[in-house]
Design an enzyme around this catalytic site. Structure first.
Site, PDB file in Angstrom:
ATOM      1  CE  LYS A   1     -18.029   4.502 -10.687  1.00  0.00           C
ATOM      2  NZ  LYS A   1     -17.156   3.340 -10.744  1.00  0.00           N
TER       3      LYS A   1
ATOM      4  CE  LYS B   1     -18.943   7.043 -18.029  1.00  0.00           C
ATOM      5  NZ  LYS B   1     -17.896   6.518 -17.163  1.00  0.00           N
TER       6      LYS B   1
ATOM      7  CE  LYS C   1     -18.677  -2.192 -17.272  1.00  0.00           C
ATOM      8  NZ  LYS C   1     -17.645  -1.652 -16.419  1.00  0.00           N
TER       9      LYS C   1
HETATM   10  P1  TYM Z   1     -14.459   1.454 -16.544  1.00  0.00           P
HETATM   11  O1  TYM Z   1     -14.621   0.028 -16.202  1.00  0.00           O
HETATM   12  O2  TYM Z   1     -15.464   2.421 -16.047  1.00  0.00           O
HETATM   13  O3  TYM Z   1     -14.346   1.629 -18.099  1.00  0.00           O
HETATM   14  C1  TYM Z   1     -13.408   0.861 -18.832  1.00  0.00           C
HETATM   15  C2  TYM Z   1     -12.897   1.638 -20.025  1.00  0.00           C
HETATM   16  O4  TYM Z   1     -13.964   2.019 -20.873  1.00  0.00           O
HETATM   17  C3  TYM Z   1     -13.923   3.427 -21.085  1.00  0.00           C
HETATM   18  N1  TYM Z   1     -15.302   3.916 -21.189  1.00  0.00           N
HETATM   19  C4  TYM Z   1     -15.750   4.686 -22.168  1.00  0.00           C
HETATM   20  N2  TYM Z   1     -15.153   5.187 -23.266  1.00  0.00           N
HETATM   21  C5  TYM Z   1     -15.894   5.945 -24.091  1.00  0.00           C
HETATM   22  N3  TYM Z   1     -17.212   6.219 -23.877  1.00  0.00           N
HETATM   23  C6  TYM Z   1     -17.856   5.732 -22.795  1.00  0.00           C
HETATM   24  N4  TYM Z   1     -19.135   5.993 -22.608  1.00  0.00           N
HETATM   25  C7  TYM Z   1     -17.114   4.926 -21.885  1.00  0.00           C
HETATM   26  N5  TYM Z   1     -17.435   4.293 -20.735  1.00  0.00           N
HETATM   27  C8  TYM Z   1     -16.307   3.679 -20.311  1.00  0.00           C
HETATM   28  C9  TYM Z   1     -13.221   3.990 -19.875  1.00  0.00           C
HETATM   29  O5  TYM Z   1     -12.662   5.258 -20.135  1.00  0.00           O
HETATM   30  C10 TYM Z   1     -12.172   2.936 -19.615  1.00  0.00           C
HETATM   31  O6  TYM Z   1     -11.055   3.127 -20.440  1.00  0.00           O
HETATM   32  N6  TYM Z   1     -10.875   2.833 -13.380  1.00  0.00           N
HETATM   33  C11 TYM Z   1     -11.155   2.197 -14.635  1.00  0.00           C
HETATM   34  C12 TYM Z   1     -10.605   0.795 -14.729  1.00  0.00           C
HETATM   35  C13 TYM Z   1      -9.154   0.713 -14.401  1.00  0.00           C
HETATM   36  C14 TYM Z   1      -8.084   1.136 -15.217  1.00  0.00           C
HETATM   37  C15 TYM Z   1      -6.897   0.864 -14.448  1.00  0.00           C
HETATM   38  C16 TYM Z   1      -7.998   1.707 -16.487  1.00  0.00           C
HETATM   39  C17 TYM Z   1      -8.656   0.224 -13.237  1.00  0.00           C
HETATM   40  N7  TYM Z   1      -7.283   0.321 -13.275  1.00  0.00           N
HETATM   41  C18 TYM Z   1      -5.638   1.166 -14.938  1.00  0.00           C
HETATM   42  C19 TYM Z   1      -6.717   1.991 -16.968  1.00  0.00           C
HETATM   43  C20 TYM Z   1      -5.563   1.732 -16.206  1.00  0.00           C
HETATM   44  C21 TYM Z   1     -12.657   2.135 -14.831  1.00  0.00           C
HETATM   45  O7  TYM Z   1     -13.411   2.162 -13.911  1.00  0.00           O
HETATM   46  O8  TYM Z   1     -13.001   1.952 -16.126  1.00  0.00           O
END
Ligand code: TYM
Length: 371
Positions: A153, A235, A238
């Site tokens: 990032k 990956k 968004k």
């Molecule tokens: P974020 O918002 O980037 O993504 C949310 C969830 O989606 C999964 N994910 C994917 N899985 C498979 N393939 C992909 N291309 C893909 N892109 C995203 C992520 O692994 C995630 O599970 N830090 C976290 C949000 C968060 C969180 C937490 C998660 C904040 N606090 C506590 C679990 C527990 C994040 O930025 O996810």
């Protein structure tokens, strides 16, 4: 005045928190007193979140959201909209507000049931920021320097490498540890953050006494790492512009077009193999959506070309998303309902989170004049 209300029709499962509001006064809406009831905890606890920083992707759905729905009956689940995390990257305020609302509608449309799971906005539960600060003091710079998402990032947002971006995995640790979560359903890209959470929790437990449960990650066999359709070594995310990302609200035509354009190889055979990144990715998507194994997919498309395979993947993904999109429209038209869910969710989450936070405050030595 005394009312005898029977609660036999409320199915409060073990560990669930119920918030009841009693209204009284000359106008029924004059005073509202929330009463919180809690059953003894025996069910395992699940917590997870997604950043509401845009429209969710097929990766978010297959890697996380869909699995959240599956575990709702078995576990006591807390699902949050990680809006505090979202501001580590600059957001347009009006868009962030709207995206929070839309993401709540997507959670509901995907099947998160507020009668089973607690759905809430992270920013409505102050304990997340409060525990985040305490845990910052138990996370080492060396550990944070190793976080690959921070490196990625910072490269993408070189003009805004802020402190929040750096300490964000610690806030994530706070999110998880506040609820004494046993399991955290996430995609593969979050496993490093989860490992850090475990390390911080273990360090804190050793420094004082057992305070936090040590959580484990829960990833699905297929779908835990969905790759970009235009560059299957990266990956799906968004922030990608172009046709590499399928968004959960993409129409059927768009989904089919994006999958038809997906980068593949020149081998022409639908089989899962080292180096066939594009086909491996499409097979993972197809497997996650249909439940078919890779062997079943290989025999289904034996002797057929990539064109047939891509059409089948496109149809399967679009059909799955269409069901959800119908539900989404329905929830989007009921703002009052979503607001009510978020208010109640924050009350339930705050009740649980405050219990852990006050334990932590006592252990680190903060003075409480009320005690
Ligand atoms: P974020 O918002 O980037 O993504 C949310 C969830 O989606 C999964 N994910 C994917 N899985 C498979 N393939 C992909 N291309 C893909 N892109 C995203 C992520 O692994 C995630 O599970 N830090 C976290 C949000 C968060 C969180 C937490 C998660 C904040 N606090 C506590 C679990 C527990 C994040 O930025 O996810």
């Amino acid at each position: 005045m005394c009312y005898n209300t029977k609660y036999s029709d409320i199915n409060l499962s073990q560990g669930q928190v119920l918030v009841v509001s009693i209204r009284f006064g000359p106008g029924a809406e004059r005073y509202e007193v929330p009463i919180i009831m809690e059953m003894n905890e025996t069910k395992k606890v699940v917590l997870s979140g997604i950043q509401p920083s845009g429209t969710l992707t097929l990766g978010n759905y297959l890697g996380a959201l869909r699995n959240w729905v599956k575990v709702q009956d078995e576990y006591l689940c807390y699902y949050m909209l990680a809006d505090l995390h979202a501001i580590t990257v600059r957001q347009v305020p009006a868009d962030l507000r709207q995206n929070c609302f839309k993401t709540a509608a997507i959670y509901l449309a995907a099947g998160i049931d507020p009668n089973k799971s607690t759905l809430f906005l992270q920013s409505m539960v102050p304990a997340h920021s409060q525990l985040g600060w305490v845990l910052d003091c138990y996370a080492m710079m060396g550990e944070l320097n190793r976080m690959t998402q921070f490196k990625d990032k910072s490269a993408r947002h070189a003009d805004n490498i802020n402190g929040g971006l750096y300490t964000y995995p610690v806030l994530m640790a706070a999110d998880i540890l506040l609820y004494q979560a046993d399991l955290v359903p996430v995609g593969n890209d979050q496993l490093q953050h989860l490992e850090l959470t475990r390390d911080i929790a273990t360090r804190f437990n050793h420094a004082y006494s057992d305070t936090f449960k040590i959580p484990k990650g829960l990833t699905s066999e297929t779908g835990a790492r969905i790759m970009s359709l235009s560059d299957p070594t990266k990956k799906m995310s968004k922030s990608e512009t172009g046709d590499g990302t399928i968004f959960m609200l993409d129409s059927k035509d768009v989904v089919i077009r994006k999958i038809r354009k997906a980068v593949t190889d020149s081998d022409g055979e639908v089989r899962y193999a080292e180096g066939k990144y594009g086909i491996n990715n499409l097979m993972s998507i197809y497997s996650a959506v249909t439940g078919k194994t890779f062997e079943e997919i290989e025999s289904e498309f034996a002797g057929k070309g990539y064109g047939d395979f891509k059409s089948a993947v496109g149809e399967a993904v679009a059909d799955e998303l269409a069901v959800l999109q119908n539900e989404y429209q329905h929830y989007m038209s009921d703002k009052a309902y979503i607001n009510q869910i978020l208010i109640e969710g924050a009350e339930k989450a705050s009740y649980v989170a405050r219990k852990t936070l006050s334990k932590v405050y006592r252990k680190v030595g903060f003075y409480d004049p009320a005690k």
